[in-house]
Design a protein around this motif. Structure first.
Motif, mmCIF file in Angstrom:
data_model
loop_
_atom_site.group_PDB
_atom_site.id
_atom_site.type_symbol
_atom_site.label_atom_id
_atom_site.label_comp_id
_atom_site.label_asym_id
_atom_site.label_seq_id
_atom_site.Cartn_x
_atom_site.Cartn_y
_atom_site.Cartn_z
ATOM 1 N N HIS A 57 0.711 -1.255 -0.031
ATOM 2 C CA HIS A 57 -0.127 0.090 0.009
ATOM 3 C C HIS A 57 0.805 1.343 0.036
ATOM 4 O O HIS A 57 0.469 2.370 -0.493
ATOM 5 C CB HIS A 57 -0.915 -0.239 1.034
ATOM 6 N N ARG A 58 2.211 1.054 0.292
ATOM 7 C CA ARG A 58 3.012 2.250 0.155
ATOM 8 C C ARG A 58 3.082 2.844 -1.274
ATOM 9 O O ARG A 58 3.331 3.841 -1.491
ATOM 10 C CB ARG A 58 4.413 1.646 0.724
ATOM 11 N N GLU A 59 3.237 1.929 -2.256
ATOM 12 C CA GLU A 59 3.426 2.248 -3.482
ATOM 13 C C GLU A 59 2.119 3.088 -4.030
ATOM 14 O O GLU A 59 2.293 3.992 -4.835
ATOM 15 C CB GLU A 59 3.527 0.998 -4.420
ATOM 16 N N LEU A 60 0.844 2.809 -3.550
ATOM 17 C CA LEU A 60 -0.132 3.459 -3.943
ATOM 18 C C LEU A 60 -0.161 5.040 -3.428
ATOM 19 O O LEU A 60 -0.510 5.842 -4.013
ATOM 20 C CB LEU A 60 -1.378 2.621 -3.536
ATOM 21 N N GLY A 93 -6.936 -8.353 1.487
ATOM 22 C CA GLY A 93 -6.863 -9.809 1.409
ATOM 23 C C GLY A 93 -5.451 -9.808 0.476
ATOM 24 O O GLY A 93 -4.692 -8.930 0.372
ATOM 25 N N ARG A 94 -5.309 -11.240 -0.040
ATOM 26 C CA ARG A 94 -4.282 -11.445 -0.933
ATOM 27 C C ARG A 94 -4.610 -12.571 -1.803
ATOM 28 O O ARG A 94 -5.288 -13.671 -1.678
ATOM 29 C CB ARG A 94 -3.095 -11.998 0.002
ATOM 30 N N GLU A 154 -8.760 -1.926 -0.126
ATOM 31 C CA GLU A 154 -9.847 -1.013 -0.170
ATOM 32 C C GLU A 154 -9.654 0.293 -0.144
ATOM 33 O O GLU A 154 -8.698 0.723 0.785
ATOM 34 C CB GLU A 154 -10.791 -1.584 1.220
ATOM 35 N N TYR A 155 -10.348 1.234 -0.831
ATOM 36 C CA TYR A 155 -9.908 2.410 -0.949
ATOM 37 C C TYR A 155 -10.321 3.103 0.500
ATOM 38 O O TYR A 155 -11.466 2.946 0.941
ATOM 39 C CB TYR A 155 -10.454 3.245 -1.694
ATOM 40 N N VAL A 156 -9.442 3.944 1.057
ATOM 41 C CA VAL A 156 -9.652 4.860 2.416
ATOM 42 C C VAL A 156 -9.695 6.272 2.334
ATOM 43 O O VAL A 156 -10.961 6.853 2.554
ATOM 44 C CB VAL A 156 -8.605 4.549 3.514
ATOM 45 N N SER A 157 -8.804 6.770 1.603
ATOM 46 C CA SER A 157 -8.918 8.324 1.452
ATOM 47 C C SER A 157 -7.912 8.847 0.400
ATOM 48 O O SER A 157 -6.920 8.032 -0.124
ATOM 49 C CB SER A 157 -8.656 9.099 2.818
ATOM 50 N N GLY A 158 -8.200 10.069 0.175
ATOM 51 C CA GLY A 158 -6.983 10.865 -0.693
ATOM 52 C C GLY A 158 -7.971 10.818 -2.126
ATOM 53 O O GLY A 158 -8.689 10.262 -2.610
#
Length: 82
Positions: free
Chosen positions: A1-4, A16-17, A38-42
């Motif tokens: 998720h760091r990449e996103l 999940g994976r 799952e999208y959270v914010s931004g």
């Protein structure tokens, strides 16, 4: 998720994976560990890419996937298509 966060400026929650994908490209190989998020914010801000598209899993088939991504796209369609 760091990449996103780095490449798109969004925050996601890993939920999940999928199975890992390994592909041999002749002189090198790659192992991909796909995560479901799952999208959270931004607000999407393209830092590394020219464009983006949100598509449903049912609509993944016609894209020109890199060989290492074919299995992942197939798994996404199988897991999440309606």
């Amino acid at each position: 998720h760091r990449e996103l966060a780095e490449e798109l400026g969004i925050t996601v929650k890993i939920t999940g994976r999928l199975r890992e994908s390994r592909h041999e490209y002749g002189d090198f190989s790659v192992t991909l560990l796909p995560l479901v998020a799952e999208y959270v914010s931004g607000v999407i801000t393209l830092h590394e890419h020219a464009n983006y598209e949100w598509v449903l899993p049912d609509d993944l088939q016609p894209y020109d996937w890199a060989p290492a991504d074919v299995q992942i796209a197939s798994d996404l369609m199988a897991e999440f298509s309606k």
